[in-house]
Design an enzyme around this catalytic site. Structure first.
Site, PDB file in Angstrom:
ATOM      1  N   TYR A 148       0.868  -1.187   0.000  1.00  0.00           N
ATOM      2  CA  TYR A 148       0.000   0.000   0.000  1.00  0.00           C
ATOM      3  C   TYR A 148       0.897   1.228   0.000  1.00  0.00           C
ATOM      4  CZ  TYR A 148      -3.291   3.496   1.936  1.00  0.00           C
ATOM      5  OH  TYR A 148      -4.061   4.625   2.147  1.00  0.00           O
ATOM      6  N   ASP A 243       9.272   2.641  -0.934  1.00  0.00           N
ATOM      7  CA  ASP A 243       8.284   3.266  -0.048  1.00  0.00           C
ATOM      8  C   ASP A 243       8.630   2.838   1.389  1.00  0.00           C
ATOM      9  OD1 ASP A 243       4.638   3.432   0.200  1.00  0.00           O
ATOM     10  OD2 ASP A 243       6.249   4.010   1.566  1.00  0.00           O
ATOM     11  N   LYS A 276       5.456   8.996   8.756  1.00  0.00           N
ATOM     12  CA  LYS A 276       5.306   8.428  10.094  1.00  0.00           C
ATOM     13  C   LYS A 276       6.408   8.867  11.068  1.00  0.00           C
ATOM     14  CE  LYS A 276       2.730   4.606   8.084  1.00  0.00           C
ATOM     15  NZ  LYS A 276       1.375   4.570   8.660  1.00  0.00           N
TER      16      LYS A 276
HETATM   17  P1  KE4 Z   1      -0.508   8.218   4.883  1.00  0.00           P
HETATM   18  O1  KE4 Z   1      -1.082   8.980   3.719  1.00  0.00           O
HETATM   19  O2  KE4 Z   1      -1.564   7.365   5.583  1.00  0.00           O
HETATM   20  O3  KE4 Z   1       0.285   9.104   5.867  1.00  0.00           O
HETATM   21  O4  KE4 Z   1       0.592   7.209   4.329  1.00  0.00           O
HETATM   22  C1  KE4 Z   1       0.226   6.289   3.345  1.00  0.00           C
HETATM   23  C2  KE4 Z   1       1.184   5.113   3.378  1.00  0.00           C
HETATM   24  C3  KE4 Z   1       2.147   5.018   2.390  1.00  0.00           C
HETATM   25  N1  KE4 Z   1       3.038   3.994   2.370  1.00  0.00           N
HETATM   26  C4  KE4 Z   1       3.010   3.033   3.323  1.00  0.00           C
HETATM   27  C5  KE4 Z   1       4.010   1.919   3.267  1.00  0.00           C
HETATM   28  C6  KE4 Z   1       2.046   3.081   4.371  1.00  0.00           C
HETATM   29  O5  KE4 Z   1       2.030   2.110   5.309  1.00  0.00           O
HETATM   30  C7  KE4 Z   1       1.107   4.137   4.403  1.00  0.00           C
HETATM   31  C8  KE4 Z   1       0.035   4.244   5.472  1.00  0.00           C
HETATM   32  N2  KE4 Z   1      -0.053   3.114   6.369  1.00  0.00           N
HETATM   33  C9  KE4 Z   1      -1.361   2.868   6.959  1.00  0.00           C
HETATM   34  C10 KE4 Z   1      -1.234   1.628   7.856  1.00  0.00           C
HETATM   35  N3  KE4 Z   1      -1.429   0.451   7.126  1.00  0.00           N
HETATM   36  C11 KE4 Z   1      -1.860   4.060   7.735  1.00  0.00           C
HETATM   37  C12 KE4 Z   1      -3.064   3.753   8.590  1.00  0.00           C
HETATM   38  C13 KE4 Z   1      -4.331   4.278   7.973  1.00  0.00           C
HETATM   39  O6  KE4 Z   1      -4.510   4.133   6.747  1.00  0.00           O
HETATM   40  O7  KE4 Z   1      -5.138   4.818   8.756  1.00  0.00           O
END
Ligand code: KE4
Length: 438
Positions: A148, A243, A276
């Site tokens: 993701y 990523d 993060k």
């Molecule tokens: P954000 O847009 O949520 O800050 O980041 C997206 C993203 C991009 N790349 C990776 C590898 C990620 O894990 C994420 C976001 N992770 C999720 C947890 N699986 C955030 C939690 C959520 O979606 O509320």
């Protein structure tokens, strides 16, 4: 007589939330739909603990999905944020602290000469994708099933029917033409890489990958697979985009790429995406690479990218204070030891209970699977993860939640340990697991 406001229960808050916010949450995974039950509305957090609206305390293994690597409310971070906020929330103009944070990140990630700060992982991955396409003049991109990269349209794609067919949208509202150039391959599958590059190599702008995938629980890219991926990208002039939004400064001080650089001489990605941990819990993410690529970005080059709150002065203070703690000698050794004690402990408790379980961890990140049969290997791709026992995972999740341990509310998510988790917290977690598995 004081009529102290009656505290709302989690259920009452969830009821009220659903009236004004779709699903009652501002991000879907928080709604507990994968595991069922009522989400816990958190009122405050400290160290390794979060406390919900009913005053229930939980040992927190989500840590805001990765950012809270120091634990909640670290005094140095809180102090830095309060000071920065007192000086001003946002200027829409450059600040020295953005330079300091960029210098700090670049000193820890030698594959990057420059970076740009943005406000979310989605924004960073989306911008990295546009940059890769702009820098190469190519349109095709490759991602992997189970990874993701945030919710930018071109990345909300599931695998097409065959290897060489292009992806289909995973979300309504994404027109097919937007994902027409996105190929989705099985993770850890060298043959699929070879075929895809044979068919499309010269047209592929980038391959985007989570080097240690945390969005299908916890799955590592095998070293031979990663080595071949790097070779094929180099051979075809395709940019390799790491990523590391989740793995960055979480699995090692040098992020996942430092682990692959140890295993594969001279290994480096071309573009890296972070989020993060580098924001310490505030809205901040980044993407970066070699100067020649980064100089394609506006205002220097033709690839547009912008943001009102990019490099926000309070968020950069939070991130900088966090990274300064993370890079202290011994931080990662202690964190990795704690995380390994948890993971090995869970496997031991499952084994005692005769429950098949597989697990893995790196630095402050871990994952575990309820295998179908004991001795089943660790899943190496999305299909294998989804074949593990989801029902058992969900029952275990609630049994642990009832015992004051807050795990990820979905079997496809990874878990996170912070520097604030003590040996007693791990012991308490394993005690709860022993009871839950019984
Ligand atoms: P954000 O847009 O949520 O800050 O980041 C997206 C993203 C991009 N790349 C990776 C590898 C990620 O894990 C994420 C976001 N992770 C999720 C947890 N699986 C955030 C939690 C959520 O979606 O509320």
């Amino acid at each position: 007589m004081s009529t102290e406001m009656k505290k709302s229960t989690n259920a009452e808050l969830f009821e009220r939330a659903q009236k004004v916010i779709p699903g009652g949450v501002n991000s879907p995974v928080r709604a507990f739909r994968a595991v069922g039950g009522t989400p816990r509305f958190i009122t405050r957090a400290q160290g390794a603990y979060i406390i919900d609206a009913e005053g229930q305390r939980y040992i927190d293994y989500i840590g805001s999905w990765g950012p809270m690597i120091l634990g909640h409310g670290h005094p140095a971070v809180l102090d830095a944020v309060l000071k920065a906020a007192a000086d001003g929330f946002s200027f829409g103009a450059p600040t020295e602290r953005e330079i300091e944070l960029a210098e700090e990140i670049l000193s820890l990630v030698p594959s990057m000469d420059q970076l740009r700060l943005v406000s979310s992982g989605t924004e960073a991955a989306m911008s990295a994708l546009r940059l890769a396409r702009g820098a190469t003049g190519r349109s095709k991109i490759v991602k992997f099933e189970g990874c993701y990269h945030g919710h930018a349209d071109a990345l909300l794609v599931k695998a097409g029917s065959g290897l060489a067919t292009f992806g289909h949208p995973t979300s309504a509202g994404v027109p097919p033409e937007v994902v027409r150039d996105t190929l989705v391959l099985p993770y850890n599958d060298v043959a699929a890489l070879e075929t895809t590059f044979d068919l499309h190599g010269p047209g592929i702008a980038c391959v985007m990958i989570e080097p240690i995938a945390g969005n299908m629980n916890f799955v590592r890219a095998a070293v031979p697979f990663m080595k071949r991926l790097r070779e094929l990208c180099t051979q075809h002039g395709t940019l390799l985009v790491f990523d590391e939004v989740m793995s960055g400064f979480r699995v090692a001080l040098g992020s996942a790429q430092s682990l692959y650089a140890k295993a594969i001489p001279g290994f480096a990605p071309d573009i890296s995406v972070f989020g993060k941990v580098i924001g310490g819990g505030m809205p901040l993410a980044a993407f970066g690479g070699k100067r020649a690529v980064m100089e394609q970005l506006a205002p220097l080059g033709p690839v547009y990218q912008a943001g009102t709150l990019s490099g926000n002065p309070v968020a950069t203070a939070c991130g900088l204070a966090t990274l300064r703690e993370v890079r202290k000698p011994g931080f990662f050794d202690a964190l990795a030891t704690r995380t390994k004690a948890l993971t090995d402990g869970l496997l031991a408790v499952a084994n005692e209970a005769g429950v098949p379980m597989a697990g893995d961890c790196e630095g402050g990140m871990f994952g575990f699977f309820f295998s179908r049969a004991s001795g089943d290997p660790l899943p190496q791709n999305y299909g294998a993860v989804m074949a593990t026992d989801k029902e058992r995972f969900n029952r275990f999740f609630h049994a642990m939640l009832d015992r004051g341990v807050y795990l990820a509310p979905a079997m496809y998510e990874a878990g996170f340990v912070s520097a604030a988790h003590s040996a007693d917290d791990i012991a308490a977690t394993l005690h709860a697991a022993r009871e839950a598995l019984r």
